[in-house]
Scaffold this motif. Structure first.
Motif, PDB file in Angstrom:
ATOM      1  N   GLN A 151       0.856  -1.187   0.000  1.00  9.33           N
ATOM      2  CA  GLN A 151       0.000   0.000   0.000  1.00  9.33           C
ATOM      3  C   GLN A 151       0.893   1.239   0.000  1.00  9.33           C
ATOM      4  O   GLN A 151       1.912   1.284   0.699  1.00  9.33           O
ATOM      5  N   THR A 152       0.517   2.234  -0.795  1.00 11.23           N
ATOM      6  CA  THR A 152       1.292   3.473  -0.862  1.00 11.23           C
ATOM      7  C   THR A 152       0.376   4.658  -0.592  1.00 11.23           C
ATOM      8  O   THR A 152      -0.837   4.581  -0.778  1.00 11.23           O
ATOM      9  N   ALA A 153       0.972   5.755  -0.175  1.00 14.01           N
ATOM     10  CA  ALA A 153       0.223   6.999   0.014  1.00 14.01           C
ATOM     11  C   ALA A 153       1.119   8.170  -0.349  1.00 14.01           C
ATOM     12  O   ALA A 153       2.324   8.171  -0.041  1.00 14.01           O
ATOM     13  N   VAL A 154       0.519   9.170  -0.995  1.00 15.80           N
ATOM     14  CA  VAL A 154       1.266  10.346  -1.443  1.00 15.80           C
ATOM     15  C   VAL A 154       0.362  11.571  -1.319  1.00 15.80           C
ATOM     16  O   VAL A 154      -0.814  11.529  -1.703  1.00 15.80           O
ATOM     17  N   GLY A 155       0.923  12.670  -0.795  1.00 19.10           N
ATOM     18  CA  GLY A 155       0.182  13.923  -0.759  1.00 19.10           C
ATOM     19  C   GLY A 155       0.380  14.666   0.534  1.00 19.10           C
ATOM     20  O   GLY A 155       1.141  14.241   1.411  1.00 19.10           O
ATOM     21  N   GLY A 156      -0.295  15.789   0.657  1.00 19.33           N
ATOM     22  CA  GLY A 156      -0.208  16.581   1.881  1.00 19.33           C
ATOM     23  C   GLY A 156      -0.121  18.061   1.592  1.00 19.33           C
ATOM     24  O   GLY A 156       0.206  18.497   0.488  1.00 19.33           O
ATOM     25  N   ASN A 157      -0.397  18.839   2.612  1.00 20.94           N
ATOM     26  CA  ASN A 157      -0.376  20.288   2.510  1.00 20.94           C
ATOM     27  C   ASN A 157       1.063  20.786   2.465  1.00 20.94           C
ATOM     28  O   ASN A 157       1.774  20.751   3.471  1.00 20.94           O
ATOM     29  N   ARG A 158       1.485  21.241   1.277  1.00 23.97           N
ATOM     30  CA  ARG A 158       2.886  21.659   1.102  1.00 23.97           C
ATOM     31  C   ARG A 158       3.220  22.876   1.950  1.00 23.97           C
ATOM     32  O   ARG A 158       4.314  22.960   2.524  1.00 23.97           O
ATOM     33  N   ALA A 159       2.281  23.816   2.045  1.00 17.31           N
ATOM     34  CA  ALA A 159       2.543  25.048   2.804  1.00 17.31           C
ATOM     35  C   ALA A 159       2.780  24.750   4.278  1.00 17.31           C
ATOM     36  O   ALA A 159       3.497  25.487   4.956  1.00 17.31           O
ATOM     37  N   ASN A 160       2.193  23.672   4.773  1.00 16.87           N
ATOM     38  CA  ASN A 160       2.357  23.290   6.176  1.00 16.87           C
ATOM     39  C   ASN A 160       3.452  22.246   6.373  1.00 16.87           C
ATOM     40  O   ASN A 160       3.563  21.658   7.446  1.00 16.87           O
ATOM     41  N   ASN A 161       4.240  22.006   5.315  1.00 12.56           N
ATOM     42  CA  ASN A 161       5.299  20.991   5.359  1.00 12.56           C
ATOM     43  C   ASN A 161       4.733  19.613   5.731  1.00 12.56           C
ATOM     44  O   ASN A 161       5.373  18.839   6.456  1.00 12.56           O
ATOM     45  N   SER A 162       3.541  19.326   5.215  1.00 17.07           N
ATOM     46  CA  SER A 162       2.863  18.073   5.553  1.00 17.07           C
ATOM     47  C   SER A 162       2.864  17.063   4.414  1.00 17.07           C
ATOM     48  O   SER A 162       2.162  16.045   4.493  1.00 17.07           O
ATOM     49  N   TYR A 163       3.634  17.330   3.343  1.00 17.70           N
ATOM     50  CA  TYR A 163       3.685  16.394   2.219  1.00 17.70           C
ATOM     51  C   TYR A 163       4.395  15.114   2.636  1.00 17.70           C
ATOM     52  O   TYR A 163       5.462  15.136   3.258  1.00 17.70           O
ATOM     53  N   LEU A 164       3.788  13.962   2.287  1.00 19.64           N
ATOM     54  CA  LEU A 164       4.328  12.658   2.654  1.00 19.64           C
ATOM     55  C   LEU A 164       4.330  11.718   1.453  1.00 19.64           C
ATOM     56  O   LEU A 164       3.470  11.804   0.583  1.00 19.64           O
ATOM     57  N   GLU A 169       4.136  -2.488   3.575  1.00 17.26           N
ATOM     58  CA  GLU A 169       3.794  -3.832   3.127  1.00 17.26           C
ATOM     59  C   GLU A 169       3.488  -4.690   4.340  1.00 17.26           C
ATOM     60  O   GLU A 169       4.205  -4.658   5.345  1.00 17.26           O
ATOM     61  N   GLY A 170       2.412  -5.434   4.249  1.00 16.79           N
ATOM     62  CA  GLY A 170       2.005  -6.310   5.334  1.00 16.79           C
ATOM     63  C   GLY A 170       0.555  -6.708   5.161  1.00 16.79           C
ATOM     64  O   GLY A 170      -0.081  -6.371   4.162  1.00 16.79           O
ATOM     65  N   ALA A 171       0.035  -7.446   6.119  1.00 15.87           N
ATOM     66  CA  ALA A 171      -1.365  -7.841   6.077  1.00 15.87           C
ATOM     67  C   ALA A 171      -2.248  -6.591   6.014  1.00 15.87           C
ATOM     68  O   ALA A 171      -1.993  -5.594   6.704  1.00 15.87           O
ATOM     69  N   VAL A 175      -1.748  -2.778   7.817  1.00 16.92           N
ATOM     70  CA  VAL A 175      -1.146  -1.622   7.146  1.00 16.92           C
ATOM     71  C   VAL A 175      -2.164  -0.546   6.785  1.00 16.92           C
ATOM     72  O   VAL A 175      -1.799   0.629   6.655  1.00 16.92           O
ATOM     73  N   SER A 176      -3.446  -0.901   6.648  1.00 18.00           N
ATOM     74  CA  SER A 176      -4.452   0.119   6.317  1.00 18.00           C
ATOM     75  C   SER A 176      -4.499   1.243   7.350  1.00 18.00           C
ATOM     76  O   SER A 176      -4.590   2.426   6.977  1.00 18.00           O
ATOM     77  N   PRO A 177      -4.436   0.948   8.671  1.00 22.71           N
ATOM     78  CA  PRO A 177      -4.424   2.047   9.649  1.00 22.71           C
ATOM     79  C   PRO A 177      -3.195   2.942   9.545  1.00 22.71           C
ATOM     80  O   PRO A 177      -3.247   4.115   9.937  1.00 22.71           O
ATOM     81  N   VAL A 178      -2.098   2.407   9.026  1.00 22.16           N
ATOM     82  CA  VAL A 178      -0.895   3.223   8.838  1.00 22.16           C
ATOM     83  C   VAL A 178      -1.177   4.332   7.827  1.00 22.16           C
ATOM     84  O   VAL A 178      -0.803   5.496   8.015  1.00 22.16           O
TER      85      VAL A 178
END
Length: 361
Positions: A151-164, A169-171, A175-178
């Protein structure tokens, strides 16, 4: 059948997806941005599972968070592309196409842009015909599986330095709560790509034709709009095989954002001396009548409409306004393995303090 998706389809997807959003499912403007970018970047092609070889890899394009308008989120179209690229890199094999986890105001279009940019197909399959609060509810039976998933995730508020950016990988249940925690840390809404599976599995477990359902509904709404709000409501009921369960005034709205990136609470509707309760966990998950009797339960479609037939997200519902509550019984909708998986219900039941599984299973 193959269908090259066009700018007209963008609006159909938003309108139809808005009904299946069930109070959540993203943002219309966000969906319009994704769809317009996709049809300008390439020729996103919607294909049925009949056209896909059994050993092809299909992943789910999704967005994670609470779209009730209470957080400072930022998600760009290329975040969806980056999420799919990260998953493909980790998989070490080419993806054939992307399905979606759910329909919604923007969710119906989540796969279009990465598919157009990466040369993939938009698979006419959904993890759940309607929108839902947890990733497990769109995981087409993988929620309780010990098999490691990417599972991957990308995005975030750039102005708040919140981009991730993250790859886990896992069951699935672990990993969904991560990713949901990452969504909260990014500003409350983040792009993801997850659970690459062989087409043979998707064919057996997904709700096939789910995107076409949203497009057809959007076309029906468009055709009815010139005739007025009641005609739109009638068209929605006819196309979905649903009914107006309630019509009344909102007397109380008690919905709050949590640091798990959920909007949780209740909305009370007075139908003329009797008050019904809509339970919210990002989306409408159940409706109880004045005497506590259950009137509708997820995965059934539960959607608030205004007098113009416009589907209202939770953040658009206010005390004092009149609403129509659409109900589509589960006998009339496509069901995937996700929504008949007992493992997906306990966390939601615990959060809302109501029973769901006994009405579904």
């Amino acid at each position: 059948m193959k269908r090259v998706l066009t700018i007209d389809d963008v609006e159909f997807a938003i309108k139809g997806g808005s009904v299946y959003a069930c109070g959540g499912g993203g943002w219309a403007d966000h969906g319009r941005m994704l769809g317009t970018a996709a049809v300008n970047a390439g020729q996103p092609e919607l294909v049925t599972m009949d056209e896909v070889e059994d050993d092809a890899w299909i992943a789910t394009a999704a967005a994670i968070g609470a779209p009730a308008g209470t957080t400072q989120w930022q998600m760009l179209g290329m975040d969806y592309v980056k999420a799919a690229q990260l998953l493909q890199d980790r998989l070490g094999a080419p993806l054939y196409g992307l399905m979606i986890g759910q329909n919604g105001k923007s969710s119906t279009l989540n796969a279009w842009l990465p598919s157009a940019v990466m040369g993939l197909k938009v698979i006419d399959a959904v993890g759940d015909l309607r929108a839902h609060p947890t990733g497990d509810m769109g995981a087409i039976g993988m929620a309780n599986s010990p098999e490691p998933m990417i599972q991957t995730a990308v995005g975030g508020n750039r102005a708040n330095n919140s981009y991730l950016e993250l790859v886990v990988e896992g069951a699935t249940a672990k990993v969904s709560p991560v990713l949901r925690t990452a969504s909260d840390m990014s500003g409350g809404f983040i792009a993801s790509c997850r659970n690459p599976l062989r087409a043979s599995y998707v064919r057996q477990h997904a709700a096939l034709g789910g995107i076409s359902k949203a497009l057809s509904l959007g076309e029906a709404i468009t055709d009815a709009e010139s005739k007025g709000g009641q005609a739109v409501i009638d068209a929605i009921c006819a196309e979905t095989k649903g009914v107006i369960l309630l019509r009344g005034k909102v007397t109380k709205k008690a919905v709050s954002y949590t640091n798990e990136a959920f909007d949780i609470g209740t909305i009370s509707v007075d139908t003329g001396g009797a008050c019904s309760t809509l339970y919210v966990m990002n989306e409408y998950m159940a409706v109880d009548g004045a005497n506590g009797e259950r009137l509708a339960t997820y995965p059934e479609v539960i959607t608030t409409l205004d007098a113009n037939g416009h589907p209202l997200s939770v953040h658009e519902v206010f005390e004092g306004m009149e609403v129509f509550v659409l109900h589509v019984p589960k006998l009339n909708i496509l069901l995937s393995s996700s929504v008949v998986d007992p493992a997906v219900y306990p966390p939601v039941e615990a959060t809302l303090g109501i029973k769901l599984a006994e009405f579904v299973l």
